[in-house]
Design an enzyme around this catalytic site. Sequence first.
Site, short mmCIF file in Angstrom:
data_model
loop_
_atom_site.label_atom_id
_atom_site.label_comp_id
_atom_site.label_asym_id
_atom_site.label_seq_id
_atom_site.Cartn_x
_atom_site.Cartn_y
_atom_site.Cartn_z
N LYS A 83 -73.94 18.67 30.96
CA LYS A 83 -73.79 20.12 30.81
C LYS A 83 -72.93 20.73 31.92
O LYS A 83 -73.18 21.83 32.40
CB LYS A 83 -75.15 20.81 30.75
CG LYS A 83 -76.10 20.24 29.72
CD LYS A 83 -75.45 20.06 28.35
CE LYS A 83 -75.05 21.37 27.71
NZ LYS A 83 -74.36 21.15 26.39
N CYS A 84 -71.88 20.00 32.27
CA CYS A 84 -70.91 20.51 33.25
C CYS A 84 -69.52 20.70 32.65
O CYS A 84 -68.52 20.62 33.36
CB CYS A 84 -70.84 19.57 34.46
SG CYS A 84 -72.24 19.71 35.59
N GLY A 85 -69.46 20.91 31.35
CA GLY A 85 -68.17 21.11 30.70
C GLY A 85 -67.67 19.88 29.99
O GLY A 85 -66.46 19.76 29.73
N THR A 86 -68.56 18.98 29.64
CA THR A 86 -68.20 17.71 29.03
C THR A 86 -67.40 17.88 27.74
O THR A 86 -66.35 17.27 27.56
CB THR A 86 -69.47 16.89 28.74
OG1 THR A 86 -70.26 16.79 29.92
CG2 THR A 86 -69.12 15.51 28.24
N HIS A 118 -71.76 9.70 31.63
CA HIS A 118 -72.56 10.49 32.56
C HIS A 118 -73.12 9.60 33.67
O HIS A 118 -73.81 10.09 34.57
CB HIS A 118 -73.77 11.11 31.83
CG HIS A 118 -73.43 12.26 30.93
ND1 HIS A 118 -72.52 13.24 31.25
CD2 HIS A 118 -73.94 12.60 29.70
CE1 HIS A 118 -72.47 14.13 30.27
NE2 HIS A 118 -73.31 13.75 29.32
N ARG A 151 -69.70 21.29 38.35
CA ARG A 151 -70.00 22.68 38.01
C ARG A 151 -71.04 23.24 38.97
O ARG A 151 -71.81 22.49 39.58
CB ARG A 151 -70.56 22.74 36.57
CG ARG A 151 -70.70 24.13 35.98
CD ARG A 151 -71.28 24.06 34.57
NE ARG A 151 -71.21 25.36 33.89
CZ ARG A 151 -71.67 25.59 32.68
NH1 ARG A 151 -72.24 24.61 31.99
NH2 ARG A 151 -71.56 26.78 32.13
N SER A 155 -77.78 25.58 31.60
CA SER A 155 -77.23 24.99 30.37
C SER A 155 -78.02 23.76 29.95
O SER A 155 -78.29 23.55 28.76
CB SER A 155 -75.75 24.63 30.59
OG SER A 155 -75.17 24.14 29.41
N GLY A 196 -70.83 28.77 27.81
CA GLY A 196 -69.74 28.27 28.63
C GLY A 196 -69.22 29.28 29.63
O GLY A 196 -68.06 29.20 30.06
#
Length: 344
Positions: A83-86, A146, A168, A176, A302
């Site tokens: 959940k870091c912009g994948t 990951h 992030r 997120s 986002g």
Amino acid sequence: MESSPLSCTSSIPKVDDEAHKEIYDQLREVVSTYPAVPTGTGRPYLRHPDGWYAYAPNVVNAMVIKQHLKARDTDVFLATFPKCGTTWLKALVFAALRRSTAGPAVAPLAAHSPHQLVPFLESQVFTNGRIPDLSSLPAPRLLMTHIPSVSLPECIFASGCKVVYLCRDPKDCFVSLWHFLNKFAPSPWDIGEAFAQFCDGVSLFGPFWEHALGYWRWHVERPEQVLFLTYEELAADTLGQLRRLTEFIGCPFTAEEQVAGVDREIVEACTMERLAGLEVNRSGKTQMAESSVANNIFFRRGVVGDWKNHLTLEMARRIDEITESRFRGSGLVLLSDLNSEVLN
């Protein structure tokens, strides 16, 4: 509607080998002895010997990957903490790396989830008792993980491959991740309980801070191999960071492409709003290790700073204090920390 796989997932030969099954079975037995921690999802996390947590299948798959993946110098690996912009990173890199003289590869994004176009090693490629033969895939192979850097195969470090890591603000990451995991929980997971576990480092592929530091230190030691980006930088200047990224992986935009707006077309096609609005991401599904997962759960807001809508000041202060303590002396300072409203 369940969308069909494309790119890497569809090109991987299917393997049905009893020897492979035996390898998985042996590792499953080993992993079953690892310490377990209950979670609000109804499924426990298991602690990997390297100090991170995940569900049992992903721990097993990561161990198989470490033993059996063979990296190439031409490979491009994308890496993030969950959940870091994948999803965004996958879409951007796929459209840029697979572009041709005809333009950017945005058409596949309209028919396939970014998670089908750039599969996860640990939940789509090395799964279900399978050790796939990836040798037939054309270069450059584009893969995602990951897995913390400490648990990656030695062949990746020894190769000349490229690794792109997207980090992030941990406050936004936590919020997120909490929303995402609640999609699978039998009942709503109390945010206070989830927060306490996150701060204690009990999180998917966590602790967050060690995950980020592992890739950051690798970047500092070998900047020609590892590019370290932040979500906040990407959000503030998507076009500039995309140009930087493509330069790093060896497929820079030519002057002609920039004049023609190819890079801008990719940025516009890969916004979260545009991707989330596609039919494939509204009603399609993607096969993961254990089941088909609805594509729409990979899209929420986002937005940078969304943590302010969910965390108390005390919770935000706690994460910022941990971040400052863990990152102290490393040279890693997240953009949001420089302007934190919490610590002022």
